[in-house]
Design a protein around this motif. Structure first.
Motif, PDB file in Angstrom:
ATOM      1  N   GLN A   8       0.807  -1.214   0.000  1.00 56.95           N
ATOM      2  CA  GLN A   8       0.000   0.000   0.000  1.00 56.95           C
ATOM      3  C   GLN A   8       0.847   1.274   0.000  1.00 56.95           C
ATOM      4  O   GLN A   8       0.518   2.238  -0.672  1.00 56.95           O
ATOM      5  N   LEU A   9       1.947   1.284   0.761  1.00 59.95           N
ATOM      6  CA  LEU A   9       2.763   2.490   0.909  1.00 59.95           C
ATOM      7  C   LEU A   9       4.101   2.429   0.173  1.00 59.95           C
ATOM      8  O   LEU A   9       4.738   3.459  -0.017  1.00 59.95           O
ATOM      9  N   GLY A  10       4.532   1.235  -0.165  1.00 62.81           N
ATOM     10  CA  GLY A  10       5.796   1.095  -0.875  1.00 62.81           C
ATOM     11  C   GLY A  10       7.023   1.064   0.016  1.00 62.81           C
ATOM     12  O   GLY A  10       8.150   1.012  -0.471  1.00 62.81           O
ATOM     13  N   ILE A  11       6.816   1.138   1.323  1.00 61.44           N
ATOM     14  CA  ILE A  11       7.915   1.045   2.284  1.00 61.44           C
ATOM     15  C   ILE A  11       7.472   0.178   3.456  1.00 61.44           C
ATOM     16  O   ILE A  11       6.275  -0.005   3.692  1.00 61.44           O
ATOM     17  N   ALA A  12       8.447  -0.321   4.184  1.00 67.63           N
ATOM     18  CA  ALA A  12       8.150  -1.157   5.349  1.00 67.63           C
ATOM     19  C   ALA A  12       7.634  -0.295   6.503  1.00 67.63           C
ATOM     20  O   ALA A  12       7.924   0.907   6.562  1.00 67.63           O
ATOM     21  N   PRO A  13       6.885  -0.887   7.434  1.00 65.08           N
ATOM     22  CA  PRO A  13       6.363  -0.127   8.572  1.00 65.08           C
ATOM     23  C   PRO A  13       7.450   0.569   9.395  1.00 65.08           C
ATOM     24  O   PRO A  13       7.282   1.699   9.822  1.00 65.08           O
ATOM     25  N   LYS A  14       8.579  -0.103   9.598  1.00 61.13           N
ATOM     26  CA  LYS A  14       9.675   0.491  10.373  1.00 61.13           C
ATOM     27  C   LYS A  14      10.200   1.746   9.686  1.00 61.13           C
ATOM     28  O   LYS A  14      10.446   2.766  10.328  1.00 61.13           O
ATOM     29  N   ARG A  15      10.368   1.683   8.378  1.00 63.82           N
ATOM     30  CA  ARG A  15      10.849   2.855   7.624  1.00 63.82           C
ATOM     31  C   ARG A  15       9.826   3.987   7.703  1.00 63.82           C
ATOM     32  O   ARG A  15      10.192   5.144   7.859  1.00 63.82           O
ATOM     33  N   ALA A  16       8.557   3.663   7.618  1.00 62.14           N
ATOM     34  CA  ALA A  16       7.504   4.681   7.729  1.00 62.14           C
ATOM     35  C   ALA A  16       7.542   5.340   9.101  1.00 62.14           C
ATOM     36  O   ALA A  16       7.430   6.567   9.211  1.00 62.14           O
ATOM     37  N   ALA A  17       7.725   4.552  10.144  1.00 64.89           N
ATOM     38  CA  ALA A  17       7.804   5.106  11.501  1.00 64.89           C
ATOM     39  C   ALA A  17       9.018   6.021  11.642  1.00 64.89           C
ATOM     40  O   ALA A  17       8.939   7.079  12.269  1.00 64.89           O
ATOM     41  N   ARG A  18      10.142   5.622  11.061  1.00 66.91           N
ATOM     42  CA  ARG A  18      11.347   6.462  11.110  1.00 66.91           C
ATOM     43  C   ARG A  18      11.136   7.773  10.364  1.00 66.91           C
ATOM     44  O   ARG A  18      11.599   8.824  10.804  1.00 66.91           O
ATOM     45  N   LEU A  19      10.426   7.733   9.240  1.00 66.93           N
ATOM     46  CA  LEU A  19      10.141   8.952   8.480  1.00 66.93           C
ATOM     47  C   LEU A  19       9.225   9.895   9.252  1.00 66.93           C
ATOM     48  O   LEU A  19       9.426  11.115   9.245  1.00 66.93           O
ATOM     49  N   VAL A  20       8.236   9.345   9.925  1.00 66.74           N
ATOM     50  CA  VAL A  20       7.337  10.171  10.738  1.00 66.74           C
ATOM     51  C   VAL A  20       8.115  10.810  11.881  1.00 66.74           C
ATOM     52  O   VAL A  20       7.978  12.009  12.153  1.00 66.74           O
ATOM     53  N   ARG A  21       8.975  10.044  12.547  1.00 65.17           N
ATOM     54  CA  ARG A  21       9.796  10.584  13.632  1.00 65.17           C
ATOM     55  C   ARG A  21      10.740  11.653  13.104  1.00 65.17           C
ATOM     56  O   ARG A  21      10.916  12.701  13.721  1.00 65.17           O
ATOM     57  N   PHE A  22      11.345  11.417  11.931  1.00 66.09           N
ATOM     58  CA  PHE A  22      12.239  12.401  11.329  1.00 66.09           C
ATOM     59  C   PHE A  22      11.486  13.694  11.015  1.00 66.09           C
ATOM     60  O   PHE A  22      11.987  14.794  11.275  1.00 66.09           O
ATOM     61  N   ASP A  23      10.291  13.594  10.473  1.00 64.71           N
ATOM     62  CA  ASP A  23       9.505  14.790  10.144  1.00 64.71           C
ATOM     63  C   ASP A  23       9.232  15.612  11.404  1.00 64.71           C
ATOM     64  O   ASP A  23       9.401  16.828  11.411  1.00 64.71           O
ATOM     65  N   HIS A  24       8.826  14.945  12.452  1.00 64.68           N
ATOM     66  CA  HIS A  24       8.558  15.628  13.720  1.00 64.68           C
ATOM     67  C   HIS A  24       9.842  16.262  14.247  1.00 64.68           C
ATOM     68  O   HIS A  24       9.842  17.423  14.682  1.00 64.68           O
ATOM     69  N   THR A  25      10.930  15.529  14.199  1.00 63.31           N
ATOM     70  CA  THR A  25      12.224  16.023  14.651  1.00 63.31           C
ATOM     71  C   THR A  25      12.664  17.241  13.855  1.00 63.31           C
ATOM     72  O   THR A  25      13.110  18.241  14.418  1.00 63.31           O
ATOM     73  N   ALA A  26      12.531  17.182  12.540  1.00 64.70           N
ATOM     74  CA  ALA A  26      12.949  18.287  11.678  1.00 64.70           C
ATOM     75  C   ALA A  26      12.183  19.557  12.006  1.00 64.70           C
ATOM     76  O   ALA A  26      12.770  20.647  12.074  1.00 64.70           O
ATOM     77  N   HIS A  27      10.883  19.433  12.242  1.00 61.12           N
ATOM     78  CA  HIS A  27      10.089  20.616  12.569  1.00 61.12           C
ATOM     79  C   HIS A  27      10.456  21.190  13.933  1.00 61.12           C
ATOM     80  O   HIS A  27      10.485  22.407  14.114  1.00 61.12           O
ATOM     81  N   LEU A  28      10.755  20.340  14.893  1.00 60.45           N
ATOM     82  CA  LEU A  28      11.171  20.839  16.205  1.00 60.45           C
ATOM     83  C   LEU A  28      12.534  21.525  16.125  1.00 60.45           C
ATOM     84  O   LEU A  28      12.751  22.565  16.759  1.00 60.45           O
ATOM     85  N   LEU A  29      13.445  20.968  15.347  1.00 55.68           N
ATOM     86  CA  LEU A  29      14.749  21.608  15.159  1.00 55.68           C
ATOM     87  C   LEU A  29      14.582  22.969  14.487  1.00 55.68           C
ATOM     88  O   LEU A  29      15.209  23.950  14.884  1.00 55.68           O
ATOM     89  N   ALA A  30      13.726  23.032  13.475  1.00 56.80           N
ATOM     90  CA  ALA A  30      13.483  24.291  12.770  1.00 56.80           C
ATOM     91  C   ALA A  30      12.832  25.329  13.683  1.00 56.80           C
ATOM     92  O   ALA A  30      13.011  26.527  13.491  1.00 56.80           O
ATOM     93  N   ALA A  31      12.092  24.860  14.683  1.00 58.40           N
ATOM     94  CA  ALA A  31      11.444  25.770  15.626  1.00 58.40           C
ATOM     95  C   ALA A  31      12.408  26.263  16.697  1.00 58.40           C
ATOM     96  O   ALA A  31      12.028  27.071  17.543  1.00 58.40           O
ATOM     97  N   GLY A  32      13.642  25.767  16.673  1.00 56.59           N
ATOM     98  CA  GLY A  32      14.648  26.269  17.606  1.00 56.59           C
ATOM     99  C   GLY A  32      14.934  25.409  18.811  1.00 56.59           C
ATOM    100  O   GLY A  32      15.672  25.812  19.700  1.00 56.59           O
TER     101      GLY A  32
END
Length: 92
Positions: A8-32
């Motif tokens: 359905q997504l083209g990636i494994a669940p673990k990779r999807a979870a890592r991408l979601v965590r990375f997105d959240h992390t990136a936004h928090l870093l950008a927020a200072g």
């Protein structure tokens, strides 16, 4: 379930979870937020783990990612991600 997720997504669940965590992390870093705090509160083993994952996904250091122009924090989409407005519960 893994094969259905992957089909359905083209990636494994673990990779999807890592991408979601990375997105959240990136936004928090950008927020200072400090990289050490972001690492600790987002499930990274330590700050070097966060550094490796940011380098893998973005090809940048956490500091460079935080000021990347393509990662502007949208106050509507991320209202609580500013350092002053973030609650401890939001970061978990």
């Amino acid at each position: 379930m893994w094969s259905r997720f992957r089909s359905q997504l083209g990636i494994a669940p673990k990779r999807a979870a890592r991408l979601v965590r990375f997105d959240h992390t990136a936004h928090l870093l950008a927020a200072g937020h400090a990289a050490s705090r972001v690492a600790a509160e987002n499930g990274y083993v330590d700050q070097s783990h966060l550094h490796r994952e940011v380098a893998m996904f973005a090809g940048l250091t956490p500091t460079a990612l935080a000021v990347a122009p393509w990662l502007a924090v949208d106050d509507v989409a991320w209202p609580a991600s500013s350092p002053a407005g973030a609650s401890h519960a939001f970061l978990r």
